[in-house]
Design a protein around this motif. Structure first.
Motif, PDB file in Angstrom:
ATOM      1  N   SER A 184       8.498   4.944  -1.935  1.00  9.53           N
ATOM      2  CA  SER A 184       9.539   4.258  -2.690  1.00  9.53           C
ATOM      3  C   SER A 184      10.465   5.263  -3.360  1.00  9.53           C
ATOM      4  CB  SER A 184       8.919   3.339  -3.740  1.00  9.53           C
ATOM      5  OG  SER A 184       8.142   4.096  -4.655  1.00  9.53           O
ATOM      6  N   ASP A 185       9.912   6.373  -3.822  1.00 11.06           N
ATOM      7  CA  ASP A 185      10.748   7.416  -4.412  1.00 11.06           C
ATOM      8  C   ASP A 185      11.723   7.979  -3.389  1.00 11.06           C
ATOM      9  OD1 ASP A 185       9.296   7.115  -6.736  1.00 11.06           O
ATOM     10  OD2 ASP A 185       7.965   8.798  -6.329  1.00 11.06           O
ATOM     11  N   SER A 186      11.253   8.120  -2.159  1.00 12.29           N
ATOM     12  CA  SER A 186      12.107   8.664  -1.104  1.00 12.29           C
ATOM     13  C   SER A 186      13.281   7.737  -0.819  1.00 12.29           C
ATOM     14  CB  SER A 186      11.279   8.875   0.173  1.00 12.29           C
ATOM     15  OG  SER A 186      12.085   9.353   1.220  1.00 12.29           O
ATOM     16  N   VAL A 187      13.016   6.422  -0.764  1.00 14.78           N
ATOM     17  CA  VAL A 187      14.100   5.467  -0.527  1.00 14.78           C
ATOM     18  C   VAL A 187      15.044   5.430  -1.722  1.00 14.78           C
ATOM     19  CG1 VAL A 187      14.656   3.052  -0.071  1.00 14.78           C
ATOM     20  CG2 VAL A 187      12.652   4.090   1.001  1.00 14.78           C
ATOM     21  N   ARG A 188      14.486   5.417  -2.928  1.00  9.35           N
ATOM     22  CA  ARG A 188      15.318   5.383  -4.124  1.00  9.35           C
ATOM     23  C   ARG A 188      16.257   6.593  -4.176  1.00  9.35           C
ATOM     24  NH1 ARG A 188      15.434   3.131  -9.179  1.00  9.35           N
ATOM     25  NH2 ARG A 188      13.523   1.945  -8.838  1.00  9.35           N
ATOM     26  N   TRP A 189      15.751   7.745  -3.742  1.00  9.03           N
ATOM     27  CA  TRP A 189      16.563   8.968  -3.731  1.00  9.03           C
ATOM     28  C   TRP A 189      17.837   8.754  -2.923  1.00  9.03           C
ATOM     29  CZ3 TRP A 189      17.337  13.642  -5.733  1.00  9.03           C
ATOM     30  CH2 TRP A 189      17.957  14.636  -4.968  1.00  9.03           C
ATOM     31  N   SER A 190      17.710   8.175  -1.719  1.00  9.00           N
ATOM     32  CA  SER A 190      18.885   7.919  -0.883  1.00  9.00           C
ATOM     33  C   SER A 190      19.767   6.836  -1.485  1.00  9.00           C
ATOM     34  CB  SER A 190      18.453   7.500   0.524  1.00  9.00           C
ATOM     35  OG  SER A 190      17.872   8.575   1.220  1.00  9.00           O
ATOM     36  N   LEU A 203       0.835  -1.205   0.000  1.00  9.51           N
ATOM     37  CA  LEU A 203       0.000   0.000   0.000  1.00  9.51           C
ATOM     38  C   LEU A 203       0.868   1.254   0.000  1.00  9.51           C
ATOM     39  CD1 LEU A 203      -2.878   1.366   0.468  1.00  9.51           C
ATOM     40  CD2 LEU A 203      -2.239   1.360   2.877  1.00  9.51           C
ATOM     41  N   LEU A 204       1.890   1.260   0.841  1.00  6.85           N
ATOM     42  CA  LEU A 204       2.750   2.436   0.938  1.00  6.85           C
ATOM     43  C   LEU A 204       3.443   2.738  -0.392  1.00  6.85           C
ATOM     44  CD1 LEU A 204       4.410   1.873   4.423  1.00  6.85           C
ATOM     45  CD2 LEU A 204       2.481   3.336   3.866  1.00  6.85           C
ATOM     46  N   ALA A 205       3.661   1.689  -1.191  1.00  3.18           N
ATOM     47  CA  ALA A 205       4.319   1.893  -2.469  1.00  3.18           C
ATOM     48  C   ALA A 205       3.421   2.598  -3.473  1.00  3.18           C
ATOM     49  CB  ALA A 205       4.766   0.546  -3.044  1.00  3.18           C
ATOM     50  N   HIS A 206       2.110   2.482  -3.302  1.00  6.28           N
ATOM     51  CA  HIS A 206       1.172   3.012  -4.285  1.00  6.28           C
ATOM     52  C   HIS A 206       0.559   4.347  -3.906  1.00  6.28           C
ATOM     53  CE1 HIS A 206       1.334  -1.204  -5.617  1.00  6.28           C
ATOM     54  NE2 HIS A 206       0.929  -0.748  -6.785  1.00  6.28           N
ATOM     55  N   ALA A 216      12.915  -0.115   8.235  1.00  6.93           N
ATOM     56  CA  ALA A 216      11.997  -1.086   7.648  1.00  6.93           C
ATOM     57  C   ALA A 216      11.684  -0.783   6.187  1.00  6.93           C
ATOM     58  CB  ALA A 216      10.700  -1.123   8.462  1.00  6.93           C
ATOM     59  N   LEU A 217      11.418   0.482   5.871  1.00  3.74           N
ATOM     60  CA  LEU A 217      11.084   0.839   4.497  1.00  3.74           C
ATOM     61  C   LEU A 217      12.271   0.609   3.567  1.00  3.74           C
ATOM     62  CD1 LEU A 217       9.137   4.137   5.204  1.00  3.74           C
ATOM     63  CD2 LEU A 217       8.169   1.905   4.660  1.00  3.74           C
ATOM     64  N   VAL A 218      13.460   0.929   4.054  1.00  4.39           N
ATOM     65  CA  VAL A 218      14.672   0.712   3.255  1.00  4.39           C
ATOM     66  C   VAL A 218      14.885  -0.779   3.045  1.00  4.39           C
ATOM     67  CG1 VAL A 218      17.177   1.023   3.180  1.00  4.39           C
ATOM     68  CG2 VAL A 218      15.710   2.844   4.091  1.00  4.39           C
ATOM     69  N   ARG A 219      14.751  -1.558   4.111  1.00  5.34           N
ATOM     70  CA  ARG A 219      14.954  -3.002   4.010  1.00  5.34           C
ATOM     71  C   ARG A 219      13.999  -3.627   3.006  1.00  5.34           C
ATOM     72  NH1 ARG A 219      14.657  -3.880   8.980  1.00  5.34           N
ATOM     73  NH2 ARG A 219      12.473  -4.499   9.127  1.00  5.34           N
ATOM     74  N   HIS A 220      12.730  -3.219   3.060  1.00  2.00           N
ATOM     75  CA  HIS A 220      11.738  -3.774   2.133  1.00  2.00           C
ATOM     76  C   HIS A 220      12.066  -3.380   0.695  1.00  2.00           C
ATOM     77  CE1 HIS A 220       7.785  -5.243   0.859  1.00  2.00           C
ATOM     78  NE2 HIS A 220       7.750  -4.174   0.075  1.00  2.00           N
ATOM     79  N   TRP A 221      12.391  -2.118   0.484  1.00  2.00           N
ATOM     80  CA  TRP A 221      12.674  -1.653  -0.879  1.00  2.00           C
ATOM     81  C   TRP A 221      13.901  -2.353  -1.443  1.00  2.00           C
ATOM     82  CZ3 TRP A 221      16.579   0.705  -3.595  1.00  2.00           C
ATOM     83  CH2 TRP A 221      16.231   1.243  -4.840  1.00  2.00           C
ATOM     84  N   ALA A 275       5.881  -1.894  -7.123  1.00  3.82           N
ATOM     85  CA  ALA A 275       5.780  -0.487  -7.515  1.00  3.82           C
ATOM     86  C   ALA A 275       6.883   0.346  -6.881  1.00  3.82           C
ATOM     87  CB  ALA A 275       4.422   0.078  -7.123  1.00  3.82           C
ATOM     88  N   TRP A 276       7.607  -0.224  -5.917  1.00  2.00           N
ATOM     89  CA  TRP A 276       8.710   0.521  -5.298  1.00  2.00           C
ATOM     90  C   TRP A 276       9.866   0.701  -6.276  1.00  2.00           C
ATOM     91  CZ3 TRP A 276       9.425   1.486   0.228  1.00  2.00           C
ATOM     92  CH2 TRP A 276       8.223   1.333   0.932  1.00  2.00           C
ATOM     93  N   ARG A 277       9.750   0.091  -7.464  1.00  2.00           N
ATOM     94  CA  ARG A 277      10.800   0.242  -8.441  1.00  2.00           C
ATOM     95  C   ARG A 277      10.561   1.409  -9.363  1.00  2.00           C
ATOM     96  NH1 ARG A 277       9.519  -5.180  -8.812  1.00  2.00           N
ATOM     97  NH2 ARG A 277       8.640  -4.904 -10.878  1.00  2.00           N
ATOM     98  N   ARG A 278       9.446   2.096  -9.204  1.00  2.00           N
ATOM     99  CA  ARG A 278       9.169   3.205 -10.101  1.00  2.00           C
ATOM    100  C   ARG A 278      10.193   4.328  -9.905  1.00  2.00           C
ATOM    101  NH1 ARG A 278       3.012   4.576  -9.045  1.00  2.00           N
ATOM    102  NH2 ARG A 278       3.844   4.612  -6.943  1.00  2.00           N
ATOM    103  N   ALA A 279      10.585   4.903 -11.024  1.00  2.00           N
ATOM    104  CA  ALA A 279      11.560   6.013 -10.961  1.00  2.00           C
ATOM    105  C   ALA A 279      10.889   7.271 -10.490  1.00  2.00           C
ATOM    106  CB  ALA A 279      12.188   6.219 -12.342  1.00  2.00           C
ATOM    107  N   ILE A 280      11.712   8.231 -10.037  1.00  5.95           N
ATOM    108  CA  ILE A 280      11.173   9.502  -9.578  1.00  5.95           C
ATOM    109  C   ILE A 280      10.536  10.230 -10.749  1.00  5.95           C
ATOM    110  CG2 ILE A 280      11.838  11.757  -8.643  1.00  5.95           C
ATOM    111  CD1 ILE A 280      14.002  10.366  -7.098  1.00  5.95           C
TER     112      ILE A 280
END
Length: 465
Positions: free
Chosen positions: A355-361, A339-342, A428-433, A460-465
């Motif tokens: 997911s965008d926030s984690v990808r940024w880091s 859910l958080l990914a969408h 947790a969010l980083v680990r999941h992503w 969906a956590w793979r979506r680009a920014i």
């Protein structure tokens, strides 16, 4: 009518805190002891004795007059002042700063949200206290932990002290320094110089004066931000800077405060107050679903907050999920992270999704750091340094592991539980992503593109920014 004592009685700690507070407030105002005496009606000798700490039994009227002359104390510290130990008399209700906007110094850029800061009294109090000691304050912490909200709330409280106004710059659109160093430096300089020029918000004829500059989201330009901050502080004696960054700044004069996730481990039946993470979740649910009663489901709310490591942004997004899904469903088989990914968090964060926030880091990391982060994400929720696998034959040795781990913590991707023995954990969010990203990479390497396979939870956590 009770008779008020004529004098305050402070212990050694209190009188030192009062001394520091008065001394720094006077210096922030740019006044000499003689000028403060003229404005307050308190003798120079009394002011000198208070600032040296030699007077441990000051008159009530003298302290009140000094606080009134220094101005905005009640407005700046709606929480107790740093030297307050409960013996300060009531000064009445803090003035309504919004009732006379023309009397306030100007404000440029994003403003603080109107909702209350939950569980952040200590963080806010520290920033306000640090503003009396340092001209450069850096708030660090992972994405979504609330650095920006705390910085803007502190700037709002401090605003009356800065006749040149408050200026807020969002730095996230500046190119990362490791990809485009020249363009990054030029754009950062342009943004910051515009806000520190005489055209940046000071009243006509006032010059730069005292101004507060907030630089938000500096992790991708941390080195350049440190450099320009040093320059600005040297050039403008009346300038004060607050920086938010997932990466700490290498500036010796900076006072750094690590913003940690909210607490969630106090529901044992004996506490009268809810953990701050649970309180935030319930507040957000009441705001969007006022008829939904979760009073008998607090253990489940606590479980959800624990799964999210008490991260405020994730908690707020999860609370929105209750509009369409029951709490028990959110806690079932990874549904929460899916859910958080969408869910679009655009009005709560500069990133579209978590997911965008984690990808940024993640994308700011060099390859060795990414590799170690992937390994750490497979370890238990918390682990010691000794538990990290050490590989030979071109892999990571123990010294290299410790070095990379420290740098991952420095960019707020690893949480440190400091005690007699340090323990570490991947958020947790980083680990999941990272886990989902690694699974996706494995499929790509094996030539399987997922056409005949079920969609992975959280893909969906793979979506680009």
């Amino acid at each position: 009518m009770p008779i008020l004592k004529e004098h305050y009685s402070f212990d050694r700690t209190d009188i030192h805190q009062l001394r520091d507070f008065l001394l720094n407030q006077r210096r922030l105002s740019g006044w000499t002891q003689e000028e403060l005496s003229d404005r307050s009606g308190v003798s120079v000798r009394t002011i000198r004795n208070l600032e040296t700490g030699s007077n441990t039994n000051p008159r009530r009227t003298s302290v009140n007059l000094l606080l009134t002359a220094l101005g905005a104390t009640a407005a700046v510290f709606s929480e107790p002042a740093p030297w307050d130990s409960g013996r300060r008399p009531a000064f009445g209700h803090p003035p309504d700063l919004h009732s006379e906007p023309a009397s306030l110094p100007p404000w440029q850029g994003p403003r603080p949200l109107g909702d209350a800061l939950v569980g952040r009294q200590a963080d806010l109090g520290h920033v306000l206290s640090a503003a009396q000691r340092s001209r450069l304050i850096v708030l660090t912490g992972p994405g979504g932990v609330g650095k920006t909200r705390i910085a803007l709330a502190a700037a709002s409280r401090l605003r009356p002290l800065f006749q040149g106004g408050v200026a807020v710059a969002e730095l996230h659109d500046i190119p990362p320094q490791h990809l485009e160093p020249a363009a990054s430096a030029a754009e950062l300089t342009r943004v910051v110089r515009r806000l520190t020029s005489n055209e940046g918000g000071a009243r006509s004829g006032a010059g730069l004066g005292r101004r507060l500059l907030v630089l938000d989201s500096a992790e991708h330009v941390s080195q350049q931000t440190a450099r320009i901050a040093r320059q600005l502080l040297d050039e403008h004696p009346g300038l004060q800077i607050i920086v938010t960054s997932r990466r700490a700044l290498a500036v010796g004069a900076a006072e750094t405060w690590e913003v940690e996730p909210l607490s969630y481990d106090q529901l044992d039946g004996s506490d009268t107050e809810l953990p701050s993470a649970v309180e935030l979740f319930l507040r957000r649910v009441r705001a969007s679903l006022p008829t939904l009663d979760l009073g008998n489901r607090l253990p489940l709310v606590q479980q959800l907050c624990r799964l999210l490591d008490g991260m405020p942004l994730a908690i707020e997004v999860a609370a929105r999920g209750l509009r369409s899904l029951p709490l028990t469903t959110l806690l079932h088989d990874g549904m929460l992270f899916h859910l958080l990914a969408h869910v679009d968090a655009g009005d709560l964060s500069r990133h579209r999704t978590l997911s965008d926030s984690v990808r940024w880091s993640y994308e700011l990391l060099p390859p060795p750091h990414r590799e170690l982060l992937r390994e750490l994400s497979s370890l238990p929720r918390t682990f010691s340094l000794d538990a990290i696998p050490v590989r030979s034959g071109g892999g990571f040795g123990s010294t290299r592991v410790a070095h990379l781990l420290a740098e991952l913590a420095d960019v707020s991707l690893i949480q440190i539980h400091r005690g007699q023995q340090y323990r570490y954990g991947v958020h947790a969010l980083v680990r999941h992503w990272v886990t989902q990203e690694e699974a996706s990479a494995d499929l790509g390497r094996s030539g399987e593109h997922g056409r005949d396979r079920p969609v992975l939870a959280g893909s969906a956590w793979r979506r680009a920014i």
